[in-house]
Design a protein around this motif. Structure first.
Motif, mmCIF file in Angstrom:
data_model
loop_
_atom_site.group_PDB
_atom_site.id
_atom_site.type_symbol
_atom_site.label_atom_id
_atom_site.label_comp_id
_atom_site.label_asym_id
_atom_site.label_seq_id
_atom_site.Cartn_x
_atom_site.Cartn_y
_atom_site.Cartn_z
ATOM 1 N N ALA A 95 0.894 -1.132 0.044
ATOM 2 C CA ALA A 95 -0.061 -0.013 0.046
ATOM 3 C C ALA A 95 0.793 1.284 0.033
ATOM 4 N N ARG A 96 1.970 1.253 0.899
ATOM 5 C CA ARG A 96 2.811 2.306 0.886
ATOM 6 C C ARG A 96 3.519 2.485 -0.445
ATOM 7 N N LYS A 97 3.872 1.493 -1.066
ATOM 8 C CA LYS A 97 4.427 1.534 -2.478
ATOM 9 C C LYS A 97 3.619 2.215 -3.406
ATOM 10 N N MET A 98 2.288 1.680 -3.313
ATOM 11 C CA MET A 98 1.400 2.394 -4.190
ATOM 12 C C MET A 98 1.193 3.855 -4.015
ATOM 13 N N TYR A 99 1.007 4.410 -2.516
ATOM 14 C CA TYR A 99 1.193 5.843 -2.323
ATOM 15 C C TYR A 99 2.455 6.352 -2.605
ATOM 16 N N GLN A 100 3.539 5.996 -2.631
ATOM 17 C CA GLN A 100 4.702 6.406 -2.870
ATOM 18 C C GLN A 100 4.986 6.739 -4.327
ATOM 19 N N MET A 101 4.197 6.000 -5.218
ATOM 20 C CA MET A 101 4.199 6.380 -6.698
ATOM 21 C C MET A 101 3.338 7.535 -7.046
ATOM 22 N N ARG A 102 2.484 7.991 -6.143
ATOM 23 C CA ARG A 102 1.747 9.383 -6.251
ATOM 24 C C ARG A 102 2.823 10.772 -5.865
ATOM 25 N N PHE A 103 3.595 10.079 -4.773
ATOM 26 C CA PHE A 103 4.272 11.213 -3.999
ATOM 27 C C PHE A 103 5.789 10.987 -4.464
ATOM 28 N N PRO A 104 6.403 11.259 -5.947
ATOM 29 C CA PRO A 104 7.518 10.606 -5.775
ATOM 30 C C PRO A 104 8.820 11.368 -5.062
ATOM 31 N N ASN A 105 8.622 12.577 -4.760
ATOM 32 C CA ASN A 105 9.318 13.564 -4.155
ATOM 33 C C ASN A 105 9.405 13.297 -2.587
ATOM 34 N N GLU A 106 8.441 12.534 -1.827
ATOM 35 C CA GLU A 106 8.449 12.546 -0.583
ATOM 36 C C GLU A 106 8.494 10.986 -0.201
ATOM 37 N N ASP A 107 8.801 11.158 1.151
ATOM 38 C CA ASP A 107 9.236 9.773 1.830
ATOM 39 C C ASP A 107 7.957 9.670 2.539
ATOM 40 N N VAL A 108 7.086 8.419 2.134
ATOM 41 C CA VAL A 108 6.011 7.933 2.924
ATOM 42 C C VAL A 108 6.142 6.826 3.630
ATOM 43 N N SER A 109 7.382 6.310 3.758
ATOM 44 C CA SER A 109 7.472 4.860 4.342
ATOM 45 C C SER A 109 7.200 4.923 6.021
ATOM 46 N N GLY A 110 7.047 5.934 6.575
ATOM 47 C CA GLY A 110 6.938 6.077 7.963
ATOM 48 C C GLY A 110 5.502 6.572 8.287
ATOM 49 N N LEU A 111 4.459 6.824 7.161
ATOM 50 C CA LEU A 111 3.333 7.245 7.407
ATOM 51 C C LEU A 111 2.308 5.970 7.542
ATOM 52 N N SER A 112 1.283 6.072 8.288
ATOM 53 C CA SER A 112 0.186 5.200 8.687
ATOM 54 C C SER A 112 -0.808 5.161 7.611
ATOM 55 N N MET A 113 -1.591 4.131 7.448
ATOM 56 C CA MET A 113 -2.715 4.197 6.294
ATOM 57 C C MET A 113 -3.840 5.047 6.596
ATOM 58 N N GLN A 114 -3.921 5.416 7.747
ATOM 59 C CA GLN A 114 -4.833 6.679 7.904
ATOM 60 C C GLN A 114 -4.238 7.895 7.340
ATOM 61 N N GLU A 115 -2.989 8.132 7.773
ATOM 62 C CA GLU A 115 -2.111 9.428 7.079
ATOM 63 C C GLU A 115 -2.243 9.433 5.778
ATOM 64 N N LEU A 116 -1.624 8.342 5.097
ATOM 65 C CA LEU A 116 -1.663 7.963 3.826
ATOM 66 C C LEU A 116 -3.033 8.539 3.079
ATOM 67 N N ARG A 117 -4.007 8.042 3.747
ATOM 68 C CA ARG A 117 -5.522 8.316 3.108
ATOM 69 C C ARG A 117 -5.644 9.797 3.017
ATOM 70 N N GLY A 118 -5.567 10.385 4.338
ATOM 71 C CA GLY A 118 -5.434 11.730 4.257
ATOM 72 C C GLY A 118 -4.690 12.434 3.279
ATOM 73 N N LYS A 119 -3.762 12.133 3.114
ATOM 74 C CA LYS A 119 -2.296 12.761 2.161
ATOM 75 C C LYS A 119 -3.188 12.839 0.623
ATOM 76 N N GLU A 120 -3.620 11.427 0.535
ATOM 77 C CA GLU A 120 -4.046 11.317 -0.968
ATOM 78 C C GLU A 120 -5.092 12.156 -1.132
ATOM 79 N N GLY A 121 -6.265 12.060 -0.219
ATOM 80 C CA GLY A 121 -7.392 12.846 -0.342
ATOM 81 C C GLY A 121 -7.150 14.386 -0.577
ATOM 82 N N SER A 122 -6.388 14.906 0.092
ATOM 83 C CA SER A 122 -5.855 16.377 -0.155
ATOM 84 C C SER A 122 -5.045 16.514 -1.384
ATOM 85 N N ARG A 123 -4.408 15.567 -1.854
ATOM 86 C CA ARG A 123 -3.855 15.626 -3.322
ATOM 87 C C ARG A 123 -4.812 15.609 -4.337
#
Length: 317
Positions: A122-150
């Motif tokens: 799941a993190r790998k899929m989110y990382q593809m949307r944020f290539p210039n950021e490190d999302v490896s330490g984010l929880s699923m909840q944080e990733l969903r919120g980040k993606e929603g904002s994007r």
């Protein structure tokens, strides 16, 4: 050589690789039959022949009549089929996987069945949307919120660039015509992307239902996979079509055709095949040869097609 039953079933090496195929074809108010190894498509304008091995997915709209022989060919060629109903309602179906190896499916099942590896994918899929950021330490909840904002930001940017009035995403699957032009275009664009994603997943031998972010639905992984490409493909196309055609009654058709063009121009099939293997950690060429073994918890893989006895003797069957 052909006979009265049509051409023989093609061997796997004869079939065009999924990444080299035409992305999709759409038909409505037509009859689909089979002649040799081609689909015979007839409507009020005449008849065309479509080689089955070069098409990734068929979108079949209202008024399509398909023969048993045509469906047999579609299944043998590994084509995906998207049944397109009225008002934007879709039902999905597909033939047998083009890739007869189960390696991708086994890798997917293993990854999704373990909490740690599932989160990693799941993190790998989110990382593809944020290539210039490190999302490896984010929880699923944080990733969903980040993606929603994007995604909300992408909608605002596209609205500003095209001049299309944007309030929010609204979609009623039971009343397509009730939507605004931009929401109609988004629905049509996303559905075309879902169809192509579905076709690649099943053609490669993975499961459309074993999702890593989405879950509980037979198309969960389709939604996971398609979400990787919406910002680049379906959302910009939808806003462009809404700006260009507004209340045109054919905006859905025009959007679908525009999606077909960007799929081809953007070489999306090639990317999807690579991305799918990368996500599931299958980095080498998948063997398409029909190989089947028997599983043994102590001895490992055992030969198939053998009649085993209680003693060590065995014989071919």
């Amino acid at each position: 050589m052909t006979n009265k039953f049509g051409a023989k079933k093609p061997e796997l090496p004869e079939l065009t690789r999924i990444k080299d195929r035409i992305t999709f074809l759409y038909f409505e108010h037509a009859k689909l039959n089979r002649q040799d190894s081609a689909l015979l498509v007839t409507d009020s304008r005449g008849t065309v022949f479509v080689p089955a091995a070069i098409v990734s997915v068929l979108m079949l709209g209202p008024g399509v009549d398909v023969t048993h022989r045509a469906i047999e060919l579609i299944g043998d060629a590994g084509m995906g089929v998207v049944w397109v109903g009225e008002r934007g309602v879709r039902q999905y179906a597909h033939g047998r996987s083009l890739n007869h190896s189960s390696r991708l499916l086994e890798a997917q099942a293993k990854l999704v069945s373990n909490k740690r590896t599932r989160v990693a994918v799941a993190r790998k899929m989110y990382q593809m949307r944020f290539p210039n950021e490190d999302v490896s330490g984010l929880s699923m909840q944080e990733l969903r919120g980040k993606e929603g904002s994007r995604v909300r930001g992408i909608y605002r940017e596209q609205a500003k660039a095209t001049g299309v009035l944007w309030t929010r995403r609204e979609y009623n699957p039971d009343d397509f015509e009730a939507g605004t032009p931009i929401n109609k275009a988004l629905t049509e664009a996303h559905q075309a992307l879902y169809g192509l994603s579905y076709s690649v997943i099943v053609a490669m031998g993975a499961s459309p239902g074993l999702g890593f972010v989405h879950t509980g639905h037979d198309l969960a992984f389709v939604y996971d996979f398609a979400d990787l490409y919406k910002a680049e493909f379906s959302i910009p196309v939808a806003f462009e079509m809404a700006a260009k055609y507004g209340n045109d009654k054919d905006i859905a058709t025009k959007t679908r055709l525009a999606m077909r063009d960007v799929f081809t121009d953007g070489k999306l099939l090639v990317r999807m095949v690579k991305d799918l293997k990368d996500l599931l950690n299958v980095d080498d060429e998948i063997n398409n040869i029909d190989v089947i073994n028997l599983w043994d918890d102590k001895l490992g893989l055992q030969k198939f097609g053998v009649q085993y006895h209680e003693l060590d003797q065995d014989e071919e069957i």
